[in-house]
Design a protein around this motif. Sequence first.
Motif, PDB file in Angstrom:
ATOM      1  N   PRO A 508       0.837  -1.199   0.000  1.00  0.00           N
ATOM      2  CA  PRO A 508       0.000   0.000   0.000  1.00  0.00           C
ATOM      3  C   PRO A 508       0.877   1.256   0.000  1.00  0.00           C
ATOM      4  CG  PRO A 508      -0.008  -1.031   2.172  1.00  0.00           C
ATOM      5  CD  PRO A 508       0.694  -1.984   1.240  1.00  0.00           C
ATOM      6  N   VAL A 509       0.500   2.221  -0.813  1.00  0.00           N
ATOM      7  CA  VAL A 509       1.283   3.452  -0.865  1.00  0.00           C
ATOM      8  C   VAL A 509       1.119   4.201   0.456  1.00  0.00           C
ATOM      9  CG1 VAL A 509       1.062   3.614  -3.354  1.00  0.00           C
ATOM     10  CG2 VAL A 509      -0.593   4.797  -1.903  1.00  0.00           C
ATOM     11  N   GLY A 510       2.172   4.932   0.854  1.00  0.00           N
ATOM     12  CA  GLY A 510       2.066   5.595   2.145  1.00  0.00           C
ATOM     13  C   GLY A 510       3.048   6.730   2.338  1.00  0.00           C
ATOM     14  N   TYR A 511       2.766   7.523   3.376  1.00  0.00           N
ATOM     15  CA  TYR A 511       3.658   8.556   3.891  1.00  0.00           C
ATOM     16  C   TYR A 511       3.831   8.307   5.380  1.00  0.00           C
ATOM     17  CZ  TYR A 511       4.958  12.047   0.402  1.00  0.00           C
ATOM     18  OH  TYR A 511       5.565  12.703  -0.637  1.00  0.00           O
ATOM     19  N   VAL A 512       5.018   8.648   5.894  1.00  0.00           N
ATOM     20  CA  VAL A 512       5.348   8.357   7.283  1.00  0.00           C
ATOM     21  C   VAL A 512       5.572   9.651   8.048  1.00  0.00           C
ATOM     22  CG1 VAL A 512       6.913   7.142   8.845  1.00  0.00           C
ATOM     23  CG2 VAL A 512       6.437   6.200   6.593  1.00  0.00           C
ATOM     24  N   LEU A 513       4.912   9.749   9.196  1.00  0.00           N
ATOM     25  CA  LEU A 513       5.144  10.861  10.119  1.00  0.00           C
ATOM     26  C   LEU A 513       6.253  10.474  11.085  1.00  0.00           C
ATOM     27  CD1 LEU A 513       4.486  13.549  11.542  1.00  0.00           C
ATOM     28  CD2 LEU A 513       2.645  12.362  12.749  1.00  0.00           C
ATOM     29  N   HIS A 514       7.353  11.216  11.013  1.00  0.00           N
ATOM     30  CA  HIS A 514       8.490  10.991  11.900  1.00  0.00           C
ATOM     31  C   HIS A 514       8.484  12.062  12.992  1.00  0.00           C
ATOM     32  CE1 HIS A 514      10.819   8.034   9.449  1.00  0.00           C
ATOM     33  NE2 HIS A 514      10.108   8.571   8.462  1.00  0.00           N
ATOM     34  N   PRO A 515       8.189  11.686  14.243  1.00  0.00           N
ATOM     35  CA  PRO A 515       8.219  12.669  15.332  1.00  0.00           C
ATOM     36  C   PRO A 515       9.634  12.833  15.873  1.00  0.00           C
ATOM     37  CG  PRO A 515       7.534  10.556  16.207  1.00  0.00           C
ATOM     38  CD  PRO A 515       7.765  10.353  14.724  1.00  0.00           C
ATOM     39  N   LEU A 516       9.896  13.979  16.492  1.00  0.00           N
ATOM     40  CA  LEU A 516      11.174  14.163  17.180  1.00  0.00           C
ATOM     41  C   LEU A 516      11.207  13.419  18.508  1.00  0.00           C
ATOM     42  CD1 LEU A 516      12.064  17.922  16.553  1.00  0.00           C
ATOM     43  CD2 LEU A 516      12.961  15.886  15.409  1.00  0.00           C
ATOM     44  N   GLY A 517      10.030  13.155  19.077  1.00  0.00           N
ATOM     45  CA  GLY A 517       9.980  12.344  20.289  1.00  0.00           C
ATOM     46  C   GLY A 517      10.360  13.067  21.558  1.00  0.00           C
ATOM     47  N   GLN A 518      10.168  14.384  21.616  1.00  0.00           N
ATOM     48  CA  GLN A 518      10.437  15.149  22.827  1.00  0.00           C
ATOM     49  C   GLN A 518       9.239  15.057  23.781  1.00  0.00           C
ATOM     50  OE1 GLN A 518      13.503  16.716  23.499  1.00  0.00           O
ATOM     51  NE2 GLN A 518      13.962  15.363  21.779  1.00  0.00           N
ATOM     52  N   PRO A 519       9.392  15.500  25.051  1.00  0.00           N
ATOM     53  CA  PRO A 519       8.288  15.367  26.012  1.00  0.00           C
ATOM     54  C   PRO A 519       7.028  16.096  25.558  1.00  0.00           C
ATOM     55  CG  PRO A 519      10.338  15.873  27.156  1.00  0.00           C
ATOM     56  CD  PRO A 519      10.622  16.014  25.687  1.00  0.00           C
ATOM     57  N   THR A 520       5.888  15.489  25.864  1.00  0.00           N
ATOM     58  CA  THR A 520       4.611  16.172  25.715  1.00  0.00           C
ATOM     59  C   THR A 520       4.302  16.879  27.038  1.00  0.00           C
ATOM     60  OG1 THR A 520       3.552  14.047  26.219  1.00  0.00           O
ATOM     61  CG2 THR A 520       3.741  14.659  23.894  1.00  0.00           C
ATOM     62  N   LEU A 521       3.038  17.212  27.284  1.00  0.00           N
ATOM     63  CA  LEU A 521       2.659  18.025  28.436  1.00  0.00           C
ATOM     64  C   LEU A 521       3.108  17.373  29.750  1.00  0.00           C
ATOM     65  CD1 LEU A 521       1.022  20.579  29.259  1.00  0.00           C
ATOM     66  CD2 LEU A 521      -0.966  19.061  29.487  1.00  0.00           C
ATOM     67  N   LEU A 522       3.848  18.133  30.552  1.00  0.00           N
ATOM     68  CA  LEU A 522       4.414  17.612  31.800  1.00  0.00           C
ATOM     69  C   LEU A 522       3.562  17.930  33.024  1.00  0.00           C
ATOM     70  CD1 LEU A 522       8.180  18.430  31.163  1.00  0.00           C
ATOM     71  CD2 LEU A 522       7.081  16.187  31.059  1.00  0.00           C
ATOM     72  N   ALA A 523       2.556  18.776  32.873  1.00  0.00           N
ATOM     73  CA  ALA A 523       1.690  19.107  34.005  1.00  0.00           C
ATOM     74  C   ALA A 523       0.909  17.880  34.452  1.00  0.00           C
ATOM     75  CB  ALA A 523       0.736  20.232  33.615  1.00  0.00           C
ATOM     76  N   ASP A 524       0.534  17.860  35.720  1.00  0.00           N
ATOM     77  CA  ASP A 524      -0.198  16.740  36.306  1.00  0.00           C
ATOM     78  C   ASP A 524      -1.535  16.531  35.598  1.00  0.00           C
ATOM     79  OD1 ASP A 524      -2.160  15.504  38.464  1.00  0.00           O
ATOM     80  OD2 ASP A 524      -0.111  15.060  39.118  1.00  0.00           O
ATOM     81  N   GLU A 525      -1.952  15.263  35.501  1.00  0.00           N
ATOM     82  CA  GLU A 525      -3.202  14.950  34.809  1.00  0.00           C
ATOM     83  C   GLU A 525      -4.416  15.576  35.488  1.00  0.00           C
ATOM     84  OE1 GLU A 525      -3.747  10.827  34.089  1.00  0.00           O
ATOM     85  OE2 GLU A 525      -1.920  10.625  32.877  1.00  0.00           O
ATOM     86  N   ALA A 526      -4.308  15.898  36.780  1.00  0.00           N
ATOM     87  CA  ALA A 526      -5.431  16.509  37.498  1.00  0.00           C
ATOM     88  C   ALA A 526      -5.425  18.034  37.409  1.00  0.00           C
ATOM     89  CB  ALA A 526      -5.407  16.084  38.968  1.00  0.00           C
ATOM     90  N   SER A 527      -4.470  18.588  36.700  1.00  0.00           N
ATOM     91  CA  SER A 527      -4.325  20.044  36.663  1.00  0.00           C
ATOM     92  C   SER A 527      -5.324  20.693  35.713  1.00  0.00           C
ATOM     93  CB  SER A 527      -2.902  20.420  36.239  1.00  0.00           C
ATOM     94  OG  SER A 527      -2.657  20.001  34.901  1.00  0.00           O
ATOM     95  N   SER A 528      -5.555  21.984  35.939  1.00  0.00           N
ATOM     96  CA  SER A 528      -6.420  22.753  35.042  1.00  0.00           C
ATOM     97  C   SER A 528      -5.852  22.786  33.629  1.00  0.00           C
ATOM     98  CB  SER A 528      -6.580  24.178  35.571  1.00  0.00           C
ATOM     99  OG  SER A 528      -7.207  25.011  34.616  1.00  0.00           O
ATOM    100  N   ILE A 529      -4.552  22.979  33.503  1.00  0.00           N
ATOM    101  CA  ILE A 529      -3.982  23.093  32.167  1.00  0.00           C
ATOM    102  C   ILE A 529      -4.077  21.769  31.415  1.00  0.00           C
ATOM    103  CG2 ILE A 529      -1.617  22.656  32.979  1.00  0.00           C
ATOM    104  CD1 ILE A 529      -2.787  24.851  29.993  1.00  0.00           C
ATOM    105  N   HIS A 530      -4.013  20.653  32.119  1.00  0.00           N
ATOM    106  CA  HIS A 530      -4.177  19.362  31.442  1.00  0.00           C
ATOM    107  C   HIS A 530      -5.588  19.231  30.884  1.00  0.00           C
ATOM    108  CE1 HIS A 530      -4.446  15.019  30.765  1.00  0.00           C
ATOM    109  NE2 HIS A 530      -3.136  14.988  30.771  1.00  0.00           N
ATOM    110  N   ALA A 531      -6.580  19.697  31.633  1.00  0.00           N
ATOM    111  CA  ALA A 531      -7.958  19.620  31.155  1.00  0.00           C
ATOM    112  C   ALA A 531      -8.171  20.509  29.944  1.00  0.00           C
ATOM    113  CB  ALA A 531      -8.914  20.029  32.274  1.00  0.00           C
TER     114      ALA A 531
END
Length: 633
Positions: A508-531
């Motif tokens: 199947p023909v395709g394109y690949v997304l290559h991420p840099l793999g750096q951290p995503t959101l570091l705030a706590d899952e219970a935080s306002s910013i996470h919501a």
Amino acid sequence: MTAVQEPRTHAGHPLTMTTEAEVTAVREVLAAAGMLGEHVRYAFFAPEEPAKADVLAFDGGEPERRFRAVLLDLSSGRSWDTVVSATARELVSCRELEPEHDGQPPIIDSEFEFIEDVLNGSPDWLAALEKRGIEPASVRAVPLSAGVYDYPEEKGRRIARAFGFRQDFEADHPWAHPIDGLVAYIDLTARSVDRVVDSGVVDVPQAGGNFDDPSVQGEHMTSLKPIEITQPEGRSFTVTDGRVRWGKWDLRIGFNEREGLTLHQIAFDERPVCYRASVAEMVVPYADPAPVRFWQNYFDCGEYMFARYADSLQLGCDCLGDIHYVDATIADDFGNPKTIGNAICMHEEDYGVLWKHSDIFTGSREVRRQRRLVISFFTPIGNYDYGFYWYLYLDGTIELECKATGIVFTSGTPGEYATEIAPGLGAPYHQHLFSARLDMTVDGLTNAVEEVEAARVPMGEANPYGNAFARRSTRLTRESEAQRDAAPGTGRVWHVVNPEKRNALGQPVGYVLHPLGQPTLLADEASSIHARATFASKALWVTRYDPAERYSAGDFVNQNPGGAGLPSYVAADRDIDGEDVVLWHTFGLTHFPRPEDWPVMPVDYTGFTLKPAGFFDRNPALDVPPTTAKHCH
């Protein structure tokens, strides 16, 4: 070096860039409908793009052009989300927002303008400055989005929070002199200070930050010789009414105040790759939990419409070479057209060796040069400046590089959550997290996503010497499965394939997304910013295409309590296996500032790459011609 501006034209395609006449037409329609009173301002204005099927079916003629305008009454705080047909000159829809549920419209310039007067009318603010021995006239206020916290009194009200920075003289950069331990909560509609939080006097850093002062810069180096990039025979690309052709690439460009530069209908060798690509949101969460700083989390796209401040780029400084500039037209707070000259820069760059081999058996020696088409814009937002550079390569690769520079946000409290970057001057730890929206059309609308990574093979009968490793592929079939983290340790990537199209090898023909793999959101899952920034908690989301699903954190981010955007989009858990799919990719920087980032920050880089994988039957750049001798010196 030359620069050419693209002339403004009438709309000949549904995705043609906005014209001044269209902005004026929208304003006239809204005025005739009685919606533009003395205190009403535009909080948002952008093209309302037609659904994908309508654009793909367009076969000429005069398309209908619709625009979305969000209106804010500064005197009452009421706001309306409208759509206007500039073609038919009629109001298509109008809905009044419910702030507690929908969130608030973005903060606008008209509100920034009165903040210092509001602060200087507050006895508590003036008393706090007096306690610190600071003259109010020397204080530059920095109003910032408030976020959403457990303050019942703020529900439904339009709130901002403001810091103060001391400016010692007119040309002094106040970022060097934060007035720490002090913040004001402001009701933007009432133009009053709700409360002042004063956690105690902190010494204001005294060292200057005037990077543009010749005495600070010192004697300029004399050893650097000029670099000139010329194309004696002219550019290799053409731009006609927003349509760009270069090599085998064919695409359209767009611009709006929320996302900035957008790319549309990207095709290579007449085969579609991506229908629409943009940065749909970005968030800058800060790590300092201090009583005056815990709320610092900025959505530069959704809360500030950061592309409305895009720079007019300068030849030889922002862009180097044989440049083609494109102006961008937006609306100001009053709904009048505002054209940003040279908002988009386009040029070609040499990019080293494309392919090369010197063969020991045949004596063959062949080499080709890689080059890329660069499409970019730069925008300042407060203390930071961001550049967005889309690169198209001769071998079918697409890359986005985001550049962060400017001035780091400062505090007067270096410590556990901030770097000391100058004597007594802190720079709080923070992240810059971007969300790319990639509406893929890999050889058509029927696409699927496979997660592919390296897999270790244990020693055993099938791997007696332990050298084997394999590739593991997992098809993501539903939206609930397609919320993924990057895994740099396994080289995880995501293949977007078309199961209905095969290459010469039967793949199947395709394109690949290559991420840099750096951290995503570091705030706590219970935080306002996470919501509120749930999109940033995963490196990848995949959704079924819906024309109403445009922004990673929802339509109205300012003071939105959370749950909007991607969390709501995927709640239906739609099938994404062999469907019309959209990839949302989170990427960015986790910034622990350095002394070298002061007084102005050298560019830091982040981004991602899309590469063909089985899209072609062989190297698609074999036909790139060798560089002729007259251009090698």
